[in-house]
Every structure is written in structure tokens, then in C-alpha cells.
Design an enzyme around this catalytic site. Structure first.
Site, PDB file in Angstrom:
ATOM      1  N   PHE A  12       0.823  -1.207   0.000  1.00  0.00           N
ATOM      2  CA  PHE A  12       0.000   0.000   0.000  1.00  0.00           C
ATOM      3  C   PHE A  12       0.867   1.271   0.000  1.00  0.00           C
ATOM      4  O   PHE A  12       0.759   2.123  -0.894  1.00  0.00           O
ATOM      5  CB  PHE A  12      -0.959  -0.040   1.194  1.00  0.00           C
ATOM      6  CG  PHE A  12      -1.537   1.287   1.532  1.00  0.00           C
ATOM      7  CD1 PHE A  12      -2.242   2.013   0.584  1.00  0.00           C
ATOM      8  CD2 PHE A  12      -1.365   1.843   2.794  1.00  0.00           C
ATOM      9  CE1 PHE A  12      -2.767   3.259   0.880  1.00  0.00           C
ATOM     10  CE2 PHE A  12      -1.878   3.081   3.095  1.00  0.00           C
ATOM     11  CZ  PHE A  12      -2.577   3.796   2.138  1.00  0.00           C
ATOM     12  N   LYS A  34       7.958  -9.905  -2.203  1.00  0.00           N
ATOM     13  CA  LYS A  34       7.658 -11.342  -2.273  1.00  0.00           C
ATOM     14  C   LYS A  34       6.191 -11.522  -2.682  1.00  0.00           C
ATOM     15  O   LYS A  34       5.724 -12.630  -2.851  1.00  0.00           O
ATOM     16  CB  LYS A  34       7.921 -12.022  -0.936  1.00  0.00           C
ATOM     17  CG  LYS A  34       6.893 -11.710   0.138  1.00  0.00           C
ATOM     18  CD  LYS A  34       7.028 -12.656   1.323  1.00  0.00           C
ATOM     19  CE  LYS A  34       5.934 -12.348   2.331  1.00  0.00           C
ATOM     20  NZ  LYS A  34       5.958 -13.154   3.531  1.00  0.00           N
ATOM     21  N   ASP A 132       5.024   4.128  14.354  1.00  0.00           N
ATOM     22  CA  ASP A 132       4.697   4.672  15.686  1.00  0.00           C
ATOM     23  C   ASP A 132       4.481   3.553  16.707  1.00  0.00           C
ATOM     24  O   ASP A 132       4.644   3.758  17.904  1.00  0.00           O
ATOM     25  CB  ASP A 132       3.430   5.530  15.594  1.00  0.00           C
ATOM     26  CG  ASP A 132       2.249   4.786  14.983  1.00  0.00           C
ATOM     27  OD1 ASP A 132       2.486   3.904  14.129  1.00  0.00           O
ATOM     28  OD2 ASP A 132       1.094   5.065  15.347  1.00  0.00           O
ATOM     29  N   GLU A 133       4.122   2.363  16.205  1.00  0.00           N
ATOM     30  CA  GLU A 133       3.744   1.298  17.143  1.00  0.00           C
ATOM     31  C   GLU A 133       4.915   0.815  17.998  1.00  0.00           C
ATOM     32  O   GLU A 133       4.710   0.182  19.028  1.00  0.00           O
ATOM     33  CB  GLU A 133       3.103   0.132  16.388  1.00  0.00           C
ATOM     34  CG  GLU A 133       1.783   0.524  15.751  1.00  0.00           C
ATOM     35  CD  GLU A 133       0.843  -0.657  15.537  1.00  0.00           C
ATOM     36  OE1 GLU A 133       0.933  -1.642  16.282  1.00  0.00           O
ATOM     37  OE2 GLU A 133       0.017  -0.573  14.610  1.00  0.00           O
ATOM     38  N   TYR A 156       3.998  -7.571  15.984  1.00  0.00           N
ATOM     39  CA  TYR A 156       4.300  -6.723  14.809  1.00  0.00           C
ATOM     40  C   TYR A 156       5.217  -5.578  15.230  1.00  0.00           C
ATOM     41  O   TYR A 156       6.281  -5.352  14.630  1.00  0.00           O
ATOM     42  CB  TYR A 156       3.002  -6.169  14.199  1.00  0.00           C
ATOM     43  CG  TYR A 156       3.229  -4.974  13.287  1.00  0.00           C
ATOM     44  CD1 TYR A 156       3.903  -5.117  12.074  1.00  0.00           C
ATOM     45  CD2 TYR A 156       2.791  -3.695  13.656  1.00  0.00           C
ATOM     46  CE1 TYR A 156       4.139  -4.023  11.244  1.00  0.00           C
ATOM     47  CE2 TYR A 156       3.014  -2.601  12.826  1.00  0.00           C
ATOM     48  CZ  TYR A 156       3.692  -2.762  11.628  1.00  0.00           C
ATOM     49  OH  TYR A 156       3.924  -1.674  10.820  1.00  0.00           O
ATOM     50  N   LYS A 160       9.157  -4.799  14.203  1.00  0.00           N
ATOM     51  CA  LYS A 160       9.562  -3.545  13.548  1.00  0.00           C
ATOM     52  C   LYS A 160      10.662  -2.867  14.377  1.00  0.00           C
ATOM     53  O   LYS A 160      11.611  -2.309  13.825  1.00  0.00           O
ATOM     54  CB  LYS A 160       8.372  -2.599  13.381  1.00  0.00           C
ATOM     55  CG  LYS A 160       7.365  -3.025  12.326  1.00  0.00           C
ATOM     56  CD  LYS A 160       7.935  -3.073  10.926  1.00  0.00           C
ATOM     57  CE  LYS A 160       8.293  -1.700  10.386  1.00  0.00           C
ATOM     58  NZ  LYS A 160       8.787  -1.805   8.978  1.00  0.00           N
ATOM     59  N   LYS A 195      -8.719  -2.425   6.073  1.00  0.00           N
ATOM     60  CA  LYS A 195      -8.277  -1.266   6.864  1.00  0.00           C
ATOM     61  C   LYS A 195      -9.428  -0.291   7.108  1.00  0.00           C
ATOM     62  O   LYS A 195     -10.440  -0.317   6.426  1.00  0.00           O
ATOM     63  CB  LYS A 195      -7.115  -0.557   6.150  1.00  0.00           C
ATOM     64  CG  LYS A 195      -5.904  -1.440   5.968  1.00  0.00           C
ATOM     65  CD  LYS A 195      -5.226  -1.733   7.275  1.00  0.00           C
ATOM     66  CE  LYS A 195      -3.973  -2.572   7.048  1.00  0.00           C
ATOM     67  NZ  LYS A 195      -3.237  -2.870   8.252  1.00  0.00           N
ATOM     68  N   ILE A 212     -16.351   0.303  16.024  1.00  0.00           N
ATOM     69  CA  ILE A 212     -15.260   1.261  16.247  1.00  0.00           C
ATOM     70  C   ILE A 212     -14.661   1.011  17.626  1.00  0.00           C
ATOM     71  O   ILE A 212     -15.390   0.960  18.631  1.00  0.00           O
ATOM     72  CB  ILE A 212     -15.788   2.710  16.137  1.00  0.00           C
ATOM     73  CG1 ILE A 212     -16.341   2.944  14.715  1.00  0.00           C
ATOM     74  CG2 ILE A 212     -14.698   3.717  16.465  1.00  0.00           C
ATOM     75  CD1 ILE A 212     -17.025   4.277  14.526  1.00  0.00           C
ATOM     76  N   ASN A 264     -11.435   7.941  15.988  1.00  0.00           N
ATOM     77  CA  ASN A 264     -11.947   7.087  14.909  1.00  0.00           C
ATOM     78  C   ASN A 264     -13.431   7.274  14.643  1.00  0.00           C
ATOM     79  O   ASN A 264     -13.890   7.018  13.533  1.00  0.00           O
ATOM     80  CB  ASN A 264     -11.620   5.625  15.213  1.00  0.00           C
ATOM     81  CG  ASN A 264     -10.132   5.370  15.052  1.00  0.00           C
ATOM     82  OD1 ASN A 264      -9.470   6.027  14.247  1.00  0.00           O
ATOM     83  ND2 ASN A 264      -9.603   4.447  15.835  1.00  0.00           N
TER      84      ASN A 264
HETATM   85  N1  LIG Z   1       0.204   1.196   6.983  1.00  0.00           N
HETATM   86  C1  LIG Z   1       0.585   2.016   7.953  1.00  0.00           C
HETATM   87  O1  LIG Z   1      -0.232   2.777   8.471  1.00  0.00           O
HETATM   88  C2  LIG Z   1       2.032   2.048   8.400  1.00  0.00           C
HETATM   89  C3  LIG Z   1       2.433   2.983   9.377  1.00  0.00           C
HETATM   90  C4  LIG Z   1       3.780   3.039   9.740  1.00  0.00           C
HETATM   91  C5  LIG Z   1       4.708   2.193   9.156  1.00  0.00           C
HETATM   92  N2  LIG Z   1       4.293   1.279   8.242  1.00  0.00           N
HETATM   93  C6  LIG Z   1       5.321   0.433   7.606  1.00  0.00           C
HETATM   94  O2  LIG Z   1       5.267   0.736   6.210  1.00  0.00           O
HETATM   95  C7  LIG Z   1       5.695  -0.384   5.451  1.00  0.00           C
HETATM   96  C8  LIG Z   1       4.656  -0.684   4.384  1.00  0.00           C
HETATM   97  O3  LIG Z   1       3.397  -0.896   5.011  1.00  0.00           O
HETATM   98  P1  LIG Z   1       2.077  -1.151   4.145  1.00  0.00           P
HETATM   99  O4  LIG Z   1       0.920  -0.742   4.960  1.00  0.00           O
HETATM  100  O5  LIG Z   1       2.269  -0.602   2.794  1.00  0.00           O
HETATM  101  O6  LIG Z   1       2.110  -2.743   4.097  1.00  0.00           O
HETATM  102  P2  LIG Z   1       1.636  -3.772   2.991  1.00  0.00           P
HETATM  103  O7  LIG Z   1       1.346  -5.014   3.765  1.00  0.00           O
HETATM  104  O8  LIG Z   1       0.593  -3.199   2.105  1.00  0.00           O
HETATM  105  O9  LIG Z   1       2.947  -3.996   2.095  1.00  0.00           O
HETATM  106  C9  LIG Z   1       4.061  -4.726   2.568  1.00  0.00           C
HETATM  107  C10 LIG Z   1       4.963  -5.068   1.402  1.00  0.00           C
HETATM  108  O10 LIG Z   1       6.090  -5.800   1.891  1.00  0.00           O
HETATM  109  C11 LIG Z   1       6.270  -6.974   1.087  1.00  0.00           C
HETATM  110  N3  LIG Z   1       6.927  -8.007   1.901  1.00  0.00           N
HETATM  111  C12 LIG Z   1       6.530  -8.500   3.102  1.00  0.00           C
HETATM  112  N4  LIG Z   1       7.396  -9.443   3.514  1.00  0.00           N
HETATM  113  C13 LIG Z   1       8.373  -9.526   2.551  1.00  0.00           C
HETATM  114  C14 LIG Z   1       9.531 -10.330   2.394  1.00  0.00           C
HETATM  115  N5  LIG Z   1       9.874 -11.271   3.303  1.00  0.00           N
HETATM  116  N6  LIG Z   1      10.294 -10.164   1.282  1.00  0.00           N
HETATM  117  C15 LIG Z   1       9.960  -9.254   0.335  1.00  0.00           C
HETATM  118  N7  LIG Z   1       8.846  -8.489   0.413  1.00  0.00           N
HETATM  119  C16 LIG Z   1       8.068  -8.627   1.523  1.00  0.00           C
HETATM  120  C17 LIG Z   1       4.849  -7.339   0.666  1.00  0.00           C
HETATM  121  O11 LIG Z   1       4.846  -8.226  -0.446  1.00  0.00           O
HETATM  122  C18 LIG Z   1       4.298  -5.955   0.352  1.00  0.00           C
HETATM  123  O12 LIG Z   1       4.776  -5.556  -0.919  1.00  0.00           O
HETATM  124  C19 LIG Z   1       5.898  -1.508   6.463  1.00  0.00           C
HETATM  125  O13 LIG Z   1       7.277  -1.570   6.762  1.00  0.00           O
HETATM  126  C20 LIG Z   1       5.113  -1.060   7.691  1.00  0.00           C
HETATM  127  O14 LIG Z   1       5.659  -1.603   8.874  1.00  0.00           O
HETATM  128  C21 LIG Z   1       2.982   1.190   7.849  1.00  0.00           C
END
Ligand SMILES: NC(=O)c1ccc[n+]([C@@H]2O[C@H](COP(=O)([O-])OP(=O)(O)OC[C@H]3O[C@@H](n4cnc5c(N)ncnc54)[C@H](O)[C@@H]3O)[C@@H](O)[C@H]2O)c1
Length: 354
Positions: A12, A34, A132-133, A156, A160, A195, A212, A264
Site C-alpha cells: 500500500f 515477495k 509509531d507502534e 508486529y 519492527k 483497513k 469502532i 476514529n
Molecule cells: N500502513 C501504515 O499505516 C504504516 C504505518 C507506519 C509504518 N508502516 C510500515 O510501512 C511499510 C509498508 O506498510 P504497508 O501498509 O504498505 O504494508 P503492505 O502489507 O501493504 O505492504 C508490505 C509489502 O512488503 C512486502 N513483503 C513482506 N514481507 C516480505 C519479504 N519477506 N520479502 C519481500 N517483500 C516482503 C509485501 O509483499 C508488500 O509488498 C511496512 O514496513 C510497515 O511496517 C505502515
């Protein structure tokens, strides 16, 4: 010219970062994923202008970072001047069910990426994209600063934090040019339908009930700072631009927060207003019965602001634009991201690039 490896490119946030880079820079990208149950390459191919202008600037590598980047994969990646490491397993509930999967993706995967990064000549920066988590729940009035202590509430967050510590240690031990970002809750187009944003739009559109999360009295909804993925991409580009201007970002951490805190319930009602339908909802005390979920997260965004960063769009503008986009692209509200479909897409896409 920069050639940047973006892990999690079809996730995303990853695909919004890719779009931000392609629209605002002349960089070339190598995307790695992946392709798991949260991702789909259609996120990329749906981007406006993809086929005409962008596709020729992006190579795609199908690789699971649980395995080391071997010489064959390294050769396919080719020369790289920067790395944005967004790939991670991200679904908190699933991390509670199977923590080891998250250790593999988020800790082992990060270590494999860092070991590969150490082999590169001419590498300018490695961004570890954290959350932030890692700081855990924030009491009212508290907003964590970049170097505050960690207190993970769920596997999770812990994985991280583990990846983040490894990244920092590679800066310290091997001089790898690492900078770290902590980002708050992100929303935007093509988010996974489970989400909060797409779920709320679905509930308003179809008249189903939205649950919620609230406190134990079921009167106070949980709150977050929400930031649009386009604004996240802008913040990352701003930081790299600072680096290019000779400012110190390597070895440092930055919070990407969003402009305002919103609870929320207020958010759900604002989304329903744009949908133009009433919202049925219940406040539920999810947190007492399901440990691992926090009612409030909050980070302090003063550091990035003091450096001169401003969000290109306000929260309200982004909210309206996102909901209107979903109403015009309702297939993204229903998407069933099935694994076999991803694998076929990946093979087809990777085949085309070489
Ligand atoms: N969504 C949020 O609100 C948010 C907030 C803060 C930080 N993050 C961080 O942002 C990043 C992206 O989050 P997102 O919401 O887009 O997640 P998402 O789940 O939509 O995307 C994760 C991506 O990582 C890839 N991936 C996972 N494991 C893998 C592996 N072993 N090898 C190769 N690729 C792998 C998946 O295929 C996917 O492309 C993450 O690191 C997450 O921790 C997300």
C-alpha cells in the site's frame, strides 16, 4: 541520477512512494517484493500514466527477503545508489497468531537486506521505514519523540523495533548510511479493504454496521494521527533532498506524523459524510478482550517541521479526495488479494522487464 531499491513496492505505502518518486524525480527504481496476501502489482499498473511514462523507469525483482540476496538476485538488481526498505509483514492480528512469520519477514528480512547493502559501492542512503507502534500506547497529551524508548504492545511492533535496531546497529558498526523514519497511520487509495478507511466506506455504502474501537466505558473512541500516503512519499523525498543539500540525516531518526489527531468515530462520520450516506456504528471495547491493540498512538512531528517540511495537502483535502476516489473505483473496496493471482502477476511482470 539515482537508482533506488524500493522494497515492498507493490504494498500500500510502497506503491504511493513509487508514484511520488516517478512523478517528482528523474530517479530509476528497482522494486522488490515477495508479493504476499496484502500486496498486488495492480497497485502499480493502476497508477495514472503507468504505461506511458513510468513503466520504463521501474524494474521489478521477485524476491522473499527471508532468504539472503544471493549473487544472482544482486546481479538482477544491478547498481543501486539508495534503498528505501518498506517491505514488512504488517497485519497486527496475524502477528499475534504467528509471531515467527513476522520475525522472519521483519527482522531476518531486514538483516538480509542490510547485509546486501553492505556489499554495495557508492550507496548514499538506506531508509528503514518504521512505525509509531514501536513506542506503544500514548497517554493523553503524550507524543513520542524520535529517540524515546520502545514499548511494543504486539509482535508486529516488536519485530519492527527489532529491524529498526538492526538498521541503526549497521550504521554504528559498519558505517552503513542509514536513516530511520517512524510513520503514523497511513491512509490513501488502494489500501487493503480490511483497513479502517475502506471498511468505513463499505459500511456507509452498504448500510452494514461498523465496529469502532473504544475505551472500556464505550464512550471514547481510539485516536490516531492520520497521514495520506502521498504526504508520506513527500516527506521521504524531502529527507533525501535534505541529504542531497548536505544536511545531516544519516544516523538520525524522523517522525512522519500527519497534521492533526482525529478520533476514529469523528473520522468515520467524516468519511460517511463524503460518501453521502448515514453510518451505522457501535463503539466496542476491543482492547480489553484483545490485548495487543492500543487505543491511542501519538508521535511528535516537530523535528521534520522545524527542518521546513510542510504537507502538500491538508488532512481534509486528502480525506475527501480519497473517499471520492474509492467511490469511483469500488473494485478496490472488494479486492480479494489471492496468493496464486499475485504469483502469476509477478512472474509476468518480472519476465517483461528483463
Ligand atoms: N500502513 C501504515 O499505516 C504504516 C504505518 C507506519 C509504518 N508502516 C510500515 O510501512 C511499510 C509498508 O506498510 P504497508 O501498509 O504498505 O504494508 P503492505 O502489507 O501493504 O505492504 C508490505 C509489502 O512488503 C512486502 N513483503 C513482506 N514481507 C516480505 C519479504 N519477506 N520479502 C519481500 N517483500 C516482503 C509485501 O509483499 C508488500 O509488498 C511496512 O514496513 C510497515 O511496517 C505502515
Amino acid at each position: 541520477m539515482k537508482r533506488v531499491l524500493l522494497t515492498g513496492i507493490d504494498g500500500f505505502i510502497g506503491h504511493h512512494v513509487a508514484e511520488g518518486i516517478l512523478k517528482n524525480t528523474d530517479w530509476k527504481l528497482v522494486g522488490m517484493s515477495k508479493i504476499d496476501s496484502a500486496s498486488t502489482l495492480h497497485r502499480l499498473t493502476d497508477i495514472e500514466l503507468w504505461s506511458r511514462e513510468f513503466a520504463g523507469r521501474v524494474d521489478f525483482i521477485y524476491h522473499d527477503l527471508r532468504a539472503p540476496i544471493n549473487p544472482y538476485i544482486a546481479n538482477r538488481i544491478g547498481p543501486v545508489t539508495g534503498i528505501l526498505h518498506l517491505a514488512a509483514s504488517t497485519h497486527v492480528d496475524r502477528s499475534i497468531e504467528c509471531p515467527m512469520e513476522f520475525v522472519q519477514d521483519n527482522v531476518v528480512g531486514t538483516c538480509n537486506l542490510l547485509d546486501y547493502a553492505r556489499t554495495l559501492d557508492g550507496l548514499q542512503f538506506v531508509n528503514y521505514f518504521s512505525t509509531d507502534e514501536v513506542f506503544g500506547p500514548a497517554a493523553p497529551g503524550v507524543a513520542y519523540k524520535e529517540w524515546d524508548r520502545y514499548m511494543s504492545s504486539n509482535p508486529y511492533a516488536a519485530t519492527k523495533a527489532g529491524g529498526e535496531e538492526l538498521a541503526y546497529s549497521y550504521y554504528n558498526t559498519y558505517g552503513l548510511p542509514v536513516f530511520i523514519t517512524h510513520t503514523m497511520n497511513v491512509f490513501g487509495e488502494r489500501q487493503h479493504p480490511e483497513k479502517f478507511f475502506p471498511k468505513t466506506i463499505n459500511a456507509a455504502l452498504h448500510g452494514s454496521k461498523l465496529f469502532i474501537h473504544s475505551d472500556s466505558s464505550r464512550t471514547k473512541a481510539g485516536s490516531r494521527f492520520y497521514v495520506h500516503a502521498r504526504n508520506v512519499a513527500a516527506a521521504l523525498l524531502f529527507l533525501v533532498d535534505q541529504f542531497d543539500k548536505g544536511k545531516t540525516i544519516i544516523g538520525d531518526k524522523f517522525n512522519i506524523v500527519g497534521e492533526q489527531e482525529v478520533d476514529n468515530l469523528t473520522l468515520a462520520l467524516a468519511i460517511a459524510k463524503v460518501v453521502g450516506k448515514p453510518l451505522k456504528y457501535d463503539l466496542v471495547d476491543f482492547h480489553s478482550s484483545r490485548p495487543g491493540h492500543d487505543l491511542r498512538y501519538a508521535l511528535d512531528g516537530a523535528k521534520l517541521k522545524a527542518m521546513g517540511f510542510e504537507y502538500p495537502k491538508t488532512f481534509e483535502q486528502s480525506l475527501t479526495k480519497t473517499v471520492e476516489w474509492y467511490l469511483q473505483h469500488q473494485d478496490w473496496l472488494l479486492a480479494d488479494f489471492s496468493q496464486s493471482q499475485f504469483v502469476n502477476e509477478a512472474k509476468a511482470f518480472a519476465g517483461k522487464r528483463k
